[in-house]
Design a protein around this motif. Structure first.
Motif, PDB file in Angstrom:
ATOM      1  N   GLY A  37       0.804  -1.219   0.000  1.00 29.90           N
ATOM      2  CA  GLY A  37       0.000   0.000   0.000  1.00 29.90           C
ATOM      3  C   GLY A  37       0.833   1.263   0.000  1.00 29.90           C
ATOM      4  N   GLN A  38       2.157   1.145   0.045  1.00 33.32           N
ATOM      5  CA  GLN A  38       3.017   2.322   0.143  1.00 33.32           C
ATOM      6  C   GLN A  38       2.977   3.194  -1.109  1.00 33.32           C
ATOM      7  OE1 GLN A  38       3.992  -0.774   0.044  1.00 33.32           O
ATOM      8  NE2 GLN A  38       5.483  -1.045  -1.592  1.00 33.32           N
ATOM      9  N   ASP A  39       2.628   2.630  -2.246  1.00 33.58           N
ATOM     10  CA  ASP A  39       2.608   3.418  -3.481  1.00 33.58           C
ATOM     11  C   ASP A  39       1.499   4.476  -3.470  1.00 33.58           C
ATOM     12  OD1 ASP A  39       4.752   2.009  -4.540  1.00 33.58           O
ATOM     13  OD2 ASP A  39       3.475   0.471  -5.418  1.00 33.58           O
ATOM     14  N   PHE A  40       0.529   4.333  -2.583  1.00 33.42           N
ATOM     15  CA  PHE A  40      -0.600   5.271  -2.543  1.00 33.42           C
ATOM     16  C   PHE A  40      -0.487   6.277  -1.405  1.00 33.42           C
ATOM     17  CE2 PHE A  40      -1.989   1.086  -4.013  1.00 33.42           C
ATOM     18  CZ  PHE A  40      -2.371   1.391  -5.310  1.00 33.42           C
ATOM     19  N   LEU A  41       0.623   6.241  -0.689  1.00 33.33           N
ATOM     20  CA  LEU A  41       0.753   7.083   0.499  1.00 33.33           C
ATOM     21  C   LEU A  41       1.461   8.399   0.208  1.00 33.33           C
ATOM     22  CD1 LEU A  41       1.818   4.421   3.173  1.00 33.33           C
ATOM     23  CD2 LEU A  41      -0.482   5.298   2.681  1.00 33.33           C
ATOM     24  N   GLU A  42       1.150   9.357   1.043  1.00 37.23           N
ATOM     25  CA  GLU A  42       1.887  10.612   1.126  1.00 37.23           C
ATOM     26  C   GLU A  42       2.214  10.825   2.607  1.00 37.23           C
ATOM     27  OE1 GLU A  42      -0.457  13.685  -0.543  1.00 37.23           O
ATOM     28  OE2 GLU A  42      -0.367  12.894  -2.594  1.00 37.23           O
ATOM     29  N   ASP A  43       3.112  11.738   2.853  1.00 32.15           N
ATOM     30  CA  ASP A  43       3.471  12.011   4.238  1.00 32.15           C
ATOM     31  C   ASP A  43       2.234  12.480   4.998  1.00 32.15           C
ATOM     32  OD1 ASP A  43       5.082  12.233   6.443  1.00 32.15           O
ATOM     33  OD2 ASP A  43       5.764  14.259   5.954  1.00 32.15           O
ATOM     34  N   GLY A  44       1.864  11.789   6.064  1.00 31.09           N
ATOM     35  CA  GLY A  44       0.706  12.144   6.875  1.00 31.09           C
ATOM     36  C   GLY A  44      -0.572  11.469   6.476  1.00 31.09           C
ATOM     37  N   SER A  45      -0.564  10.576   5.480  1.00 29.58           N
ATOM     38  CA  SER A  45      -1.782   9.885   5.050  1.00 29.58           C
ATOM     39  C   SER A  45      -2.379   9.085   6.195  1.00 29.58           C
ATOM     40  CB  SER A  45      -1.479   8.953   3.868  1.00 29.58           C
ATOM     41  OG  SER A  45      -1.094   9.680   2.724  1.00 29.58           O
ATOM     42  N   LEU A  46      -3.723   9.055   6.242  1.00 28.34           N
ATOM     43  CA  LEU A  46      -4.432   8.247   7.219  1.00 28.34           C
ATOM     44  C   LEU A  46      -4.347   6.788   6.778  1.00 28.34           C
ATOM     45  CD1 LEU A  46      -6.259   8.210   9.760  1.00 28.34           C
ATOM     46  CD2 LEU A  46      -8.227   8.346   8.189  1.00 28.34           C
ATOM     47  N   ILE A  47      -3.986   5.903   7.687  1.00 30.75           N
ATOM     48  CA  ILE A  47      -3.806   4.502   7.324  1.00 30.75           C
ATOM     49  C   ILE A  47      -4.524   3.606   8.314  1.00 30.75           C
ATOM     50  CG2 ILE A  47      -1.578   4.843   6.194  1.00 30.75           C
ATOM     51  CD1 ILE A  47      -0.223   3.855   8.741  1.00 30.75           C
ATOM     52  N   GLN A  48      -4.811   2.401   7.844  1.00 27.52           N
ATOM     53  CA  GLN A  48      -5.285   1.353   8.747  1.00 27.52           C
ATOM     54  C   GLN A  48      -4.471   0.096   8.443  1.00 27.52           C
ATOM     55  OE1 GLN A  48      -9.415   0.597   7.982  1.00 27.52           O
ATOM     56  NE2 GLN A  48      -9.065  -0.231   5.928  1.00 27.52           N
ATOM     57  N   HIS A  49      -4.056  -0.609   9.492  1.00 26.78           N
ATOM     58  CA  HIS A  49      -3.165  -1.755   9.336  1.00 26.78           C
ATOM     59  C   HIS A  49      -3.960  -2.988   8.947  1.00 26.78           C
ATOM     60  CE1 HIS A  49      -0.110   0.290  12.275  1.00 26.78           C
ATOM     61  NE2 HIS A  49      -0.493   1.074  11.275  1.00 26.78           N
ATOM     62  N   ALA A  50      -3.622  -3.542   7.799  1.00 24.98           N
ATOM     63  CA  ALA A  50      -4.257  -4.800   7.409  1.00 24.98           C
ATOM     64  C   ALA A  50      -3.651  -5.967   8.172  1.00 24.98           C
ATOM     65  CB  ALA A  50      -4.091  -5.018   5.900  1.00 24.98           C
ATOM     66  N   ASN A  51      -2.402  -5.802   8.607  1.00 26.94           N
ATOM     67  CA  ASN A  51      -1.740  -6.860   9.363  1.00 26.94           C
ATOM     68  C   ASN A  51      -0.543  -6.286  10.090  1.00 26.94           C
ATOM     69  OD1 ASN A  51       0.151  -6.506   7.250  1.00 26.94           O
ATOM     70  ND2 ASN A  51       0.908  -8.587   7.602  1.00 26.94           N
ATOM     71  N   ARG A  52       0.055  -7.115  10.910  1.00 24.19           N
ATOM     72  CA  ARG A  52       1.349  -6.813  11.529  1.00 24.19           C
ATOM     73  C   ARG A  52       2.117  -8.114  11.536  1.00 24.19           C
ATOM     74  NH1 ARG A  52       1.854  -3.019  15.588  1.00 24.19           N
ATOM     75  NH2 ARG A  52       3.778  -4.084  16.160  1.00 24.19           N
ATOM     76  N   GLU A  53       3.210  -8.185  10.769  1.00 21.28           N
ATOM     77  CA  GLU A  53       3.924  -9.446  10.641  1.00 21.28           C
ATOM     78  C   GLU A  53       4.534  -9.925  11.950  1.00 21.28           C
ATOM     79  OE1 GLU A  53       6.739  -9.706   7.546  1.00 21.28           O
ATOM     80  OE2 GLU A  53       5.213 -10.097   6.039  1.00 21.28           O
ATOM     81  N   ASP A  54       4.693  -8.983  12.896  1.00 25.90           N
ATOM     82  CA  ASP A  54       5.251  -9.415  14.176  1.00 25.90           C
ATOM     83  C   ASP A  54       4.185 -10.022  15.078  1.00 25.90           C
ATOM     84  OD1 ASP A  54       3.822  -7.187  14.674  1.00 25.90           O
ATOM     85  OD2 ASP A  54       5.396  -6.103  15.773  1.00 25.90           O
ATOM     86  N   GLY A  55       2.924 -10.003  14.570  1.00 27.26           N
ATOM     87  CA  GLY A  55       1.841 -10.659  15.305  1.00 27.26           C
ATOM     88  C   GLY A  55       1.079  -9.730  16.223  1.00 27.26           C
TER      89      GLY A  55
END
Length: 394
Positions: free
Chosen positions: A373-391
């Motif tokens: 999803g990084q290709d659609f981001l700008e500095d300060g973009s609102l995000i929601q985590h689809a996952n966390r590989e660290d669990g």
């Protein structure tokens, strides 16, 4: 009264204008779109070891392959093998009609026997001539003694000298030499006839497999095309090309890892056999051959193979997924997840193996890095985590 009426009208107008303005403001506030969160996947920057591999490609060929071309044209008498048969060194594969060659060999044998008989006769004649010459020399010696005593005439002496000459002996010697030459000539003719007879039999030059067969009983074979092709399929040989930057990483006898997808799902081990000391003509790459055992015959000639070698390594480096790194306005950056906001961070990268990238500067271990999803981001973009590989949940 008129003045009060005008003032009232003005006030009413002002109230209408203010009401319209306030309505417009409320409408504008309603029309502002709500900020939507961009779904991203994140993982932690962690320390680890990194290896950059280079893949060489090539085709697998038989270690030995021979096209068996008839040394002489002829009609096929019998085909003794089939395609796919395993053959031993010297095993008969194809037999051509031998009748003419057998007749030629018999004639050559007869001619040799006649020549040998002639040689025996010439040698017997030479032996007789030598005995006669020895007797003539003894007779001459006695005649010379008697002539000195006056007991024989000059004519008798001359006859004895003539009888003791080597003229007859030399003639016999010449006959023996001619007979020996005839025997040698007949022997060569017999060797040629026997060789021609052997040429009617096509045999395998080494242990291998019949991979091509172009002969049928009764068919006429010319001495142009291959009647059969024999190949040694164990071991097989991978032929590849190596750039000048990698050639010195290999030495004969070195073990390497190969992938042959058409034959195996995993990897096999090969051994570097030969390395060319100079580039192939018209190229800047060096031919290299790698042998790989093929006891079960799963590797077939022409199969595609890969050789993977490690060209660079890093130990205990800060690593993130390669997909995390993007370029923004000429700068190499990654996006970090800071709560529900993306923070753009400029970084300096090291080596990259296509899956994982080394970060030389700009991040610390534990930073949450966006790798999807990084290709659609700008500095300060609102995000929601689809996952966390660290669990951990974000």
């Amino acid at each position: 009264m008129k003045k009060q009426k005008v003032v009232g009208m003005i006030g009413l107008s002002i109230m209408i204008i203010m009401g319209s303005w306030l309505t417009g403001c409320r409408q504008a506030a309603v029309d502002i779109p709500e900020e939507r969160a961009i779904s991203v996947a994140v993982t932690q920057a962690t320390y680890g070891d990194l290896a950059v591999n280079t893949t060489l490609t090539g085709q697998v060929k038989p270690t030995r392959e021979v096209r068996l071309i008839p040394k002489m044209p002829g009609t096929v008498n019998q085909v003794h093998v089939s395609i796919g048969d395993t053959v031993t060194q010297g095993q008969t594969l194809i037999t051509l009609d031998q009748r003419d060659m057998q007749n030629n060999a018999r004639q050559a044998e007869a001619a040799l026997s006649i020549a040998q008989a002639g040689l025996e006769t010439a040698r017997a004649g030479l032996a007789s001539a030598e005995m006669q010459h020895s007797q003539a020399l003894r007779d001459l010696e006695r005649t010379q003694t008697l002539f000195a005593q006056g007991a024989v005439t000059q004519q008798q002496l001359e006859q004895a000298e003539m009888a003791a000459s080597e003229t007859g002996l030399n003639t016999s010697r010449s006959q023996v030499s001619q007979a020996e030459a005839q025997v040698n000539q007949a022997r060569v003719a017999l060797d040629i006839a026997n060789a021609s007879l052997l040429d009617t039999v096509i045999v395998s030059p080494f242990e291998g497999m019949v991979v091509e067969l172009n002969a049928t009983a009764g068919e006429f074979l010319s001495s142009q095309g291959a009647a059969a092709i024999i190949a040694q399929l164990d071991p097989m040989t991978l032929k590849t090309q190596v750039s000048e930057y990698l050639i010195n990483r290999f030495i004969p006898g070195q073990e390497v890892t190969l992938r042959i997808p058409a034959a195996f799902s995993g990897v096999v081990t090969g051994v570097v056999n030969t390395i060319a000391p100079a580039p192939a003509t018209g190229t800047m790459t060096y031919p290299m051959e790698i042998q790989v055992v093929n006891p079960e015959g799963l590797i077939k000639s022409g199969m595609f193979a890969e050789v993977e070698i490690t060209t660079e390594t890093r130990e205990n480096s800060l690593l993130i997924p390669s997909a995390s790194v993007v370029v923004r306005e000429g700068r190499t950056v990654v996006y970090l997840a800071d709560g529900n906001r993306a923070v753009m961070k400029e970084v300096i990268v090291g080596i990259d193996n296509g899956d994982v990238t080394e970060i030389a500067y700009g991040l610390t271990a534990g930073d949450l890095v966006v790798y999807q999803g990084q290709d659609f981001l700008e500095d300060g973009s609102l995000i929601q985590h689809a996952n966390r590989e660290d669990g951990d949940d974000a």
